[in-house]
Design a protein around this motif. Structure first.
Motif, PDB file in Angstrom:
ATOM      1  N   GLY A  59     -27.556  84.422  64.362  1.00 59.01           N
ATOM      2  CA  GLY A  59     -26.414  83.520  64.437  1.00 59.01           C
ATOM      3  C   GLY A  59     -26.747  82.252  65.195  1.00 59.01           C
ATOM      4  O   GLY A  59     -25.961  81.771  66.005  1.00 59.01           O
ATOM      5  N   ASN A  60     -27.947  81.719  64.975  1.00 61.55           N
ATOM      6  CA  ASN A  60     -28.372  80.507  65.664  1.00 61.55           C
ATOM      7  C   ASN A  60     -27.398  79.365  65.401  1.00 61.55           C
ATOM      8  O   ASN A  60     -26.758  79.310  64.365  1.00 61.55           O
ATOM      9  N   ILE A  61     -27.312  78.431  66.365  1.00 63.46           N
ATOM     10  CA  ILE A  61     -26.366  77.328  66.280  1.00 63.46           C
ATOM     11  C   ILE A  61     -27.122  76.004  66.313  1.00 63.46           C
ATOM     12  O   ILE A  61     -27.874  75.754  67.246  1.00 63.46           O
ATOM     13  N   THR A  62     -26.909  75.167  65.300  1.00 63.61           N
ATOM     14  CA  THR A  62     -27.438  73.808  65.336  1.00 63.61           C
ATOM     15  C   THR A  62     -26.440  72.965  66.124  1.00 63.61           C
ATOM     16  O   THR A  62     -25.294  72.803  65.713  1.00 63.61           O
ATOM     17  N   ILE A  63     -26.889  72.451  67.285  1.00 66.80           N
ATOM     18  CA  ILE A  63     -25.969  71.719  68.160  1.00 66.80           C
ATOM     19  C   ILE A  63     -26.053  70.212  67.971  1.00 66.80           C
ATOM     20  O   ILE A  63     -25.220  69.480  68.484  1.00 66.80           O
ATOM     21  N   GLY A  64     -27.055  69.747  67.248  1.00 67.49           N
ATOM     22  CA  GLY A  64     -27.157  68.315  67.018  1.00 67.49           C
ATOM     23  C   GLY A  64     -28.403  67.944  66.250  1.00 67.49           C
ATOM     24  O   GLY A  64     -29.236  68.798  65.931  1.00 67.49           O
ATOM     25  N   ARG A  65     -28.510  66.664  65.945  1.00 70.18           N
ATOM     26  CA  ARG A  65     -29.676  66.130  65.225  1.00 70.18           C
ATOM     27  C   ARG A  65     -30.155  64.881  65.944  1.00 70.18           C
ATOM     28  O   ARG A  65     -29.361  64.027  66.310  1.00 70.18           O
ATOM     29  N   LEU A  66     -31.467  64.807  66.125  1.00 66.92           N
ATOM     30  CA  LEU A  66     -32.096  63.638  66.727  1.00 66.92           C
ATOM     31  C   LEU A  66     -32.517  62.735  65.583  1.00 66.92           C
ATOM     32  O   LEU A  66     -33.304  63.141  64.729  1.00 66.92           O
ATOM     33  N   ASN A  67     -31.992  61.533  65.548  1.00 67.65           N
ATOM     34  CA  ASN A  67     -32.253  60.667  64.401  1.00 67.65           C
ATOM     35  C   ASN A  67     -32.664  59.253  64.792  1.00 67.65           C
ATOM     36  O   ASN A  67     -32.624  58.345  63.974  1.00 67.65           O
ATOM     37  N   ALA A  68     -33.063  59.057  66.052  1.00 72.12           N
ATOM     38  CA  ALA A  68     -33.476  57.728  66.499  1.00 72.12           C
ATOM     39  C   ALA A  68     -34.619  57.864  67.498  1.00 72.12           C
ATOM     40  O   ALA A  68     -34.634  58.790  68.304  1.00 72.12           O
ATOM     41  N   SER A  69     -35.558  56.957  67.435  1.00 70.77           N
ATOM     42  CA  SER A  69     -36.700  56.981  68.334  1.00 70.77           C
ATOM     43  C   SER A  69     -36.344  56.385  69.693  1.00 70.77           C
ATOM     44  O   SER A  69     -35.515  55.482  69.789  1.00 70.77           O
ATOM     45  N   TYR A  70     -36.982  56.919  70.736  1.00 69.70           N
ATOM     46  CA  TYR A  70     -36.836  56.440  72.108  1.00 69.70           C
ATOM     47  C   TYR A  70     -35.377  56.331  72.535  1.00 69.70           C
ATOM     48  O   TYR A  70     -34.911  55.309  73.004  1.00 69.70           O
ATOM     49  N   THR A  71     -34.653  57.427  72.348  1.00 65.21           N
ATOM     50  CA  THR A  71     -33.229  57.484  72.642  1.00 65.21           C
ATOM     51  C   THR A  71     -32.913  58.768  73.399  1.00 65.21           C
ATOM     52  O   THR A  71     -33.542  59.797  73.175  1.00 65.21           O
ATOM     53  N   TYR A  72     -31.915  58.701  74.292  1.00 65.21           N
ATOM     54  CA  TYR A  72     -31.411  59.885  74.980  1.00 65.21           C
ATOM     55  C   TYR A  72     -30.304  60.508  74.137  1.00 65.21           C
ATOM     56  O   TYR A  72     -29.415  59.817  73.662  1.00 65.21           O
ATOM     57  N   PHE A  73     -30.348  61.833  73.982  1.00 67.74           N
ATOM     58  CA  PHE A  73     -29.295  62.569  73.307  1.00 67.74           C
ATOM     59  C   PHE A  73     -28.782  63.634  74.268  1.00 67.74           C
ATOM     60  O   PHE A  73     -29.579  64.337  74.890  1.00 67.74           O
TER      61      PHE A  73
ATOM     62  N   VAL B  10     -32.014  65.578  75.528  1.00 64.99           N
ATOM     63  CA  VAL B  10     -33.333  65.344  74.929  1.00 64.99           C
ATOM     64  C   VAL B  10     -33.598  63.848  74.921  1.00 64.99           C
ATOM     65  O   VAL B  10     -32.723  63.055  74.583  1.00 64.99           O
ATOM     66  N   ARG B  11     -34.808  63.469  75.304  1.00 64.11           N
ATOM     67  CA  ARG B  11     -35.266  62.076  75.190  1.00 64.11           C
ATOM     68  C   ARG B  11     -36.334  62.083  74.121  1.00 64.11           C
ATOM     69  O   ARG B  11     -37.372  62.733  74.256  1.00 64.11           O
ATOM     70  N   THR B  12     -36.081  61.382  73.047  1.00 57.21           N
ATOM     71  CA  THR B  12     -37.015  61.383  71.923  1.00 57.21           C
ATOM     72  C   THR B  12     -38.157  60.408  72.160  1.00 57.21           C
ATOM     73  O   THR B  12     -38.047  59.460  72.924  1.00 57.21           O
ATOM     74  N   GLY B  13     -39.248  60.670  71.455  1.00 59.96           N
ATOM     75  CA  GLY B  13     -40.337  59.719  71.318  1.00 59.96           C
ATOM     76  C   GLY B  13     -40.141  59.078  69.956  1.00 59.96           C
ATOM     77  O   GLY B  13     -39.163  58.380  69.732  1.00 59.96           O
ATOM     78  N   VAL B  14     -41.018  59.406  69.009  1.00 60.28           N
ATOM     79  CA  VAL B  14     -40.898  58.867  67.660  1.00 60.28           C
ATOM     80  C   VAL B  14     -40.288  59.932  66.752  1.00 60.28           C
ATOM     81  O   VAL B  14     -40.777  61.055  66.676  1.00 60.28           O
ATOM     82  N   VAL B  15     -39.211  59.559  66.073  1.00 58.65           N
ATOM     83  CA  VAL B  15     -38.531  60.439  65.123  1.00 58.65           C
ATOM     84  C   VAL B  15     -38.455  59.693  63.804  1.00 58.65           C
ATOM     85  O   VAL B  15     -38.010  58.545  63.764  1.00 58.65           O
ATOM     86  N   GLY B  16     -38.889  60.339  62.734  1.00 58.73           N
ATOM     87  CA  GLY B  16     -38.826  59.701  61.422  1.00 58.73           C
ATOM     88  C   GLY B  16     -37.393  59.565  60.945  1.00 58.73           C
ATOM     89  O   GLY B  16     -36.618  60.515  61.009  1.00 58.73           O
ATOM     90  N   ALA B  17     -37.019  58.395  60.478  1.00 60.98           N
ATOM     91  CA  ALA B  17     -35.648  58.151  60.030  1.00 60.98           C
ATOM     92  C   ALA B  17     -35.267  59.038  58.851  1.00 60.98           C
ATOM     93  O   ALA B  17     -34.121  59.430  58.699  1.00 60.98           O
ATOM     94  N   SER B  18     -36.241  59.363  58.005  1.00 61.51           N
ATOM     95  CA  SER B  18     -35.939  60.183  56.826  1.00 61.51           C
ATOM     96  C   SER B  18     -36.002  61.677  57.128  1.00 61.51           C
ATOM     97  O   SER B  18     -35.670  62.497  56.270  1.00 61.51           O
ATOM     98  N   ALA B  19     -36.426  62.046  58.336  1.00 62.94           N
ATOM     99  CA  ALA B  19     -36.550  63.468  58.688  1.00 62.94           C
ATOM    100  C   ALA B  19     -36.042  63.696  60.104  1.00 62.94           C
ATOM    101  O   ALA B  19     -36.825  63.800  61.050  1.00 62.94           O
ATOM    102  N   PRO B  20     -34.719  63.766  60.295  1.00 58.82           N
ATOM    103  CA  PRO B  20     -34.191  63.984  61.638  1.00 58.82           C
ATOM    104  C   PRO B  20     -34.645  65.332  62.194  1.00 58.82           C
ATOM    105  O   PRO B  20     -35.063  66.214  61.446  1.00 58.82           O
ATOM    106  N   VAL B  21     -34.556  65.475  63.500  1.00 56.90           N
ATOM    107  CA  VAL B  21     -34.957  66.698  64.183  1.00 56.90           C
ATOM    108  C   VAL B  21     -33.695  67.485  64.527  1.00 56.90           C
ATOM    109  O   VAL B  21     -32.802  66.965  65.208  1.00 56.90           O
ATOM    110  N   ALA B  22     -33.597  68.722  64.059  1.00 57.80           N
ATOM    111  CA  ALA B  22     -32.454  69.575  64.379  1.00 57.80           C
ATOM    112  C   ALA B  22     -32.679  70.206  65.750  1.00 57.80           C
ATOM    113  O   ALA B  22     -33.787  70.661  66.059  1.00 57.80           O
TER     114      ALA B  22
END
Length: 184
Positions: free
Chosen positions: A98-112, A77-89
């Motif tokens: 049985g869904n799986i949370t594989i990570g959290r996006l917590n920085a803007s304009y970053t590759y995850f 995932v390449r993020t655009g704008v992500v709020g620091a107080s509200a990461p994206v699951a």
């Protein structure tokens, strides 16, 4: 290799988001330079994006068989704008729950980049869902169900610092055809 390439443009029903979201086709267009998709929080406190995965098949080409959900090997995932107080699951949705949370996006304009840690941890995923309590934007989402191997040799004449390398290529070029590669 990228299961999602072009999916949101060619099958818009496979890419859904909270009401008021914009530019969804850009999420899977294989470009991090197009306008980002803006995912709205509507109702307030609920911003989400769901990308349905195309089914995979282990049967030989040309044979009829039921298509099973892919076994994902990597999600990027390449993020655009992500709020620091509200990461994206980043959540893998399974057909039987049985869904799986594989990570959290917590920085803007970053590759995850996310890879499974267990041998069957990502089996039977039918969708990738991104969820946050605040609006966010995404530049690109990619996923693969095949082992990846890339090799590149670059001679820049001297030692150089490199921040990011991005490439496009064609492989399987028999008779001039081929499949476009991606940044996964």
């Amino acid at each position: 290799m990228n299961l999602l390439m072009g999916l949101c443009a060619t099958k818009p029903s496979g890419c859904t988001a909270s009401p008021g979201s914009k530019n969804l086709p850009n999420i899977t267009d294989n470009s991090t330079t197009t306008f980002v998709a803006s995912i709205a929080a509507s109702p307030p406190g609920s911003a989400w994006l769901r990308i349905a995965l195309p089914a995979a098949s282990s049967a030989p080409a040309g044979t009829a068989t039921a298509r099973a959900p892919p076994l994902l090997r990597r999600v990027s995932v390449r993020t655009g704008v992500v709020g620091a107080s509200a990461p994206v699951a980043v959540i893998l949705t399974r057909p039987a729950g049985g869904n799986i949370t594989i990570g959290r996006l917590n920085a803007s304009y970053t590759y995850f980049h996310f890879k499974p840690t267990g041998s069957s941890a990502w089996a039977a995923a039918v969708a990738i869902t991104l969820n946050s309590s605040a609006p966010f934007s995404i530049s690109e989402v990619a996923a693969t169900d095949q082992p990846s191997f890339q090799q590149a040799t670059a001679d820049m004449g001297a030692v150089q610092s490199v921040g990011t390398i991005r490439w496009d290529w064609l492989f399987g070029s028999k008779n001039g055809g081929g499949v476009r590669g991606t940044w996964v």
